[in-house]
Design a protein around this motif. Structure first.
Motif, PDB file in Angstrom:
ATOM      1  N   TYR A 109      -2.604  22.208  -6.170  1.00 44.05           N
ATOM      2  CA  TYR A 109      -1.551  23.034  -7.099  1.00 44.05           C
ATOM      3  C   TYR A 109      -0.830  21.953  -7.702  1.00 44.05           C
ATOM      4  CZ  TYR A 109       1.001  22.651  -2.775  1.00 44.05           C
ATOM      5  OH  TYR A 109       1.766  22.172  -1.569  1.00 44.05           O
ATOM      6  N   GLY A 221      -1.882  28.412  -5.228  1.00 39.48           N
ATOM      7  CA  GLY A 221      -1.081  27.705  -6.177  1.00 39.48           C
ATOM      8  C   GLY A 221      -1.649  27.640  -7.456  1.00 39.48           C
ATOM      9  N   SER A 338      10.532  21.461   5.296  1.00 38.04           N
ATOM     10  CA  SER A 338       8.957  21.209   5.403  1.00 38.04           C
ATOM     11  C   SER A 338       8.863  20.225   6.523  1.00 38.04           C
ATOM     12  CB  SER A 338       8.551  20.409   4.256  1.00 38.04           C
ATOM     13  OG  SER A 338       8.813  21.207   2.975  1.00 38.04           O
ATOM     14  N   LYS A 476       1.328  20.599   2.744  1.00 35.93           N
ATOM     15  CA  LYS A 476       0.581  21.128   1.415  1.00 35.93           C
ATOM     16  C   LYS A 476       0.656  22.892   1.630  1.00 35.93           C
ATOM     17  CE  LYS A 476      -2.585  17.236   1.259  1.00 35.93           C
ATOM     18  NZ  LYS A 476      -3.829  16.882   1.142  1.00 35.93           N
ATOM     19  N   LEU A 478       0.849  26.428   1.116  1.00 38.74           N
ATOM     20  CA  LEU A 478       1.547  27.004   0.167  1.00 38.74           C
ATOM     21  C   LEU A 478       1.476  28.672   0.189  1.00 38.74           C
ATOM     22  CD1 LEU A 478       3.838  27.398  -2.244  1.00 38.74           C
ATOM     23  CD2 LEU A 478       1.449  27.369  -3.877  1.00 38.74           C
ATOM     24  N   ALA A 493       6.853  22.595  -0.980  1.00 37.37           N
ATOM     25  CA  ALA A 493       5.488  23.360  -1.600  1.00 37.37           C
ATOM     26  C   ALA A 493       6.134  24.606  -2.366  1.00 37.37           C
ATOM     27  CB  ALA A 493       4.590  23.797  -0.606  1.00 37.37           C
ATOM     28  N   VAL A 494       6.897  25.398  -1.714  1.00 43.09           N
ATOM     29  CA  VAL A 494       7.240  26.447  -2.320  1.00 43.09           C
ATOM     30  C   VAL A 494       8.346  26.130  -3.463  1.00 43.09           C
ATOM     31  CG1 VAL A 494       8.940  28.424  -1.808  1.00 43.09           C
ATOM     32  CG2 VAL A 494       7.101  28.046  -0.222  1.00 43.09           C
ATOM     33  N   HIS A 497       6.228  25.060  -6.352  1.00 45.29           N
ATOM     34  CA  HIS A 497       5.574  26.101  -7.220  1.00 45.29           C
ATOM     35  C   HIS A 497       6.575  27.113  -7.894  1.00 45.29           C
ATOM     36  CE1 HIS A 497       3.111  29.946  -7.287  1.00 45.29           C
ATOM     37  NE2 HIS A 497       3.950  30.625  -6.998  1.00 45.29           N
ATOM     38  N   SER A 512       6.747  17.801  -5.789  1.00 40.58           N
ATOM     39  CA  SER A 512       5.234  17.609  -5.818  1.00 40.58           C
ATOM     40  C   SER A 512       4.801  16.147  -5.351  1.00 40.58           C
ATOM     41  CB  SER A 512       4.683  17.639  -7.320  1.00 40.58           C
ATOM     42  OG  SER A 512       4.845  19.258  -7.786  1.00 40.58           O
TER      43      SER A 512
END
Length: 540
Positions: A109, A221, A338, A476, A478, A493-494, A497, A512
């Motif tokens: 993603y 993603g 995270s 990583k 998601l 990651a959230v 996104h 990212s």
């Protein structure tokens, strides 16, 4: 006669090791089992009938189309590069040998966000075309990334190192005598490659390809961002947008079938490729020096592959992040979230992996049960595991918005990635000499003492590798995090996104990049370690 056959007919003894492994296997496999059972017997009513008549065929064909095109791209990227890196000398070969693994550090993603910006109408590529030609955007055709081929290209860029690694290992272990025999019979290099090399390396190539395709089928993603309606996107939409968990479970059942089929291919390929001749007459060939022109052409091809799969997208994200400076203040909480989830999940997965590996060393029953559970968790996409956890949450009466959701999320992380930690641990334990365990047993040490004082210290290198792999993979993740996290509990990651989905790519660049940076160190260490091992094997 009956007395002699009796021991073979007795049931397997469920000792402490077997019971412990069985308990771990139930915890690992419960989300997959619940999702499967709900998909088979959960109904769906009118909503399912509507999905079957209008969208099911499209979801399935799109997913299969993505897998097919991704296969084509991966084979084009991985096999030629592995062939030249393994058996030929050319400018920069030593650098490309390890650098071509770097795309593993970036999730699919993240590459999708970057490539979508690069190829956008206002992006650098089309802007350059207009500046050079004087044309407007309506005067020329440009390939779109928001399509099945675009998603396949992005996933191939992110995942081709799986097939590259297995192909490189296979090419490095080719039989020199077989190739010399084919050459003595007048076979051209092209014919040797297609008629001798590829058939010999096919099991290893298929093994790496199957792993990459399992990750492609599990992706949510990149497919969601690029607007490609795969089964993963359909599952998330049925649960989140339409509040139809039974429909989502039935779609998940189809996705599980695809994932298990790919894992079966991988297992069979690994089994066929597991026997290698090691006698002197089967010694591997030395690398041949390419001509100057051919060497620079191969170097140019490897450079283009590395630029497409890693350098261009990561550089674009860095450029946008530095140019805008957006997101720096709001990054710390998702960063800490995270780290918290990845550390807790990797710790639990490590415990599961140790339990499975130790149990497999005790008896056949524990080995079979542990392998089935870990394989099921790894084969099932994260979105399917999260769906199973949601059903369990609803049955137990816990709230998805409460702290219990975090506990379930850590559990799903561990269920998803236990197999990834069990592989290096099993390899490390297998290197421990049996004499150490026998000596500890003769000194009166029980099984737990032998595990703590003998087995784990010997397997520490494998344990460290397993822990790093688990941590990076969970960082990583998601779809499971999107479905199970409590409200206002965002991870990197959230957050990436969410920003990208709102067309706020500038804000999505920093999370990212942090995800990619977290995976870059371990991937570089793995690359250098594999390269050193290959050089030592060649020298020997």
């Amino acid at each position: 006669m009956q007395q002699r056959l009796a021991p073979r007919l007795l049931p397997i003894r469920l000792n402490t090791a077997a019971l412990t492994t069985l308990a771990a296997a139930l915890l690992i496999g419960a989300p997959v089992l619940v999702a499967l059972m709900t998909g088979l017997f959960g109904g769906g009513g009118d909503a399912w009938a509507h999905i079957v008549s209008t969208q099911l065929l499209g979801y399935t064909l799109t997913t299969l189309g993505v897998l097919f095109l991704t296969t084509v791209f991966i084979l084009l990227f991985a096999v030629p590069s592995a062939w030249f890196v393994s058996l030929f000398d050319f400018p920069g070969r030593g650098f490309f040998e390890w650098a071509l693994i770097l795309p593993l550090a970036a999730p699919g993603y993240v590459l999708a966000y970057a490539w979508a910006d690069i190829m956008d109408v206002a992006g650098p590529v089309q802007s350059f075309i207009r500046d050079m030609t004087g044309l407007s955007a309506r005067d020329y055709w440009f390939p779109g990334l928001y399509s099945v081929p675009g998603l396949s290209f992005v996933m191939a860029c992110a995942l081709f190192p799986y097939a590259y690694l297995t192909s490189r290992a296979a090419f490095s272990n080719l039989s020199l005598c077989t190739m010399e025999a084919a050459r003595s019979l007048g076979a051209s290099p092209r014919r040797i490659f297609f008629n001798v090399v590829i058939p010999s390396a096919r099991p290893a190539i298929f093994a790496g390809l199957a792993l990459a395709l399992m990750e492609t089928a599990a992706d949510y993603g990149a497919a969601s961002y690029l607007g490609v309606q795969t089964l993963s996107v359909g599952i998330f939409r049925a649960w989140h947008s339409f509040s139809e968990p039974a429909v989502a479970a039935r779609l998940a059942f189809l996705l599980i079938l695809i994932a298990f089929g790919l894992q079966l291919i991988e297992r069979q390929a690994r089994g066929r490729g597991g026997t290698q001749q090691t006698a002197t007459r089967w010694r591997t060939p030395k690398r041949r020096q390419l001509s100057r022109r051919a060497g620079w052409l191969v170097a140019a091809g490897c450079t283009a592959l590395l630029l497409l799969a890693f350098v261009f997208p990561v550089t674009r994200l860095i450029w946008v992040s530095l140019e805008t400076g957006i997101g720096q203040k709001s990054i710390w909480r998702p960063f800490l979230n995270s780290l918290t989830l990845a550390l807790a999940g990797s710790a639990l997965a490590f415990v599961f992996a140790v339990t499975v590996v130790i149990g497999a060393r005790q008896n056949r029953f524990s080995q079979i049960v542990g392998r089935l559970a870990a394989g099921a968790g790894y084969a099932a996409p994260g979105i399917v595991l999260a769906l199973g956890a949601l059903f369990i949450l609803s049955w137990t009466g816990f709230s998805v918005a409460g702290p219990a959701a975090l506990v379930f999320l850590v559990w799903i992380y561990a269920s998803r990635f236990t197999a990834a930690g069990a592989e290096p641990l099993s390899a490390a334990f297998s290197r421990a000499p049996a004499s150490l365990g026998n000596a500890a047993r003769s000194l009166g040490a029980n099984r737990f003492q032998r595990l703590v004082r003998v087995d784990l210290p010997v397997a520490m290198s494998g344990a460290a590798a397993a822990s790093i792999i688990l941590f990076v993979e969970m960082l990583k993740e998601l779809p499971a995090t999107l479905m199970l996290r409590p409200f206002n509990w965002d991870t990197l990651a959230v957050q990436a996104h969410a920003y990208a989905s709102d067309e706020r790519l500038a804000a999505a660049t920093l999370p990212s990049l942090l995800i990619t940076l977290a995976g870059l160190g371990p991937v570089i260490l793995l690359s250098l370690q594999l390269t050193k091992a290959g050089e030592s094997r060649a020298a020997g």
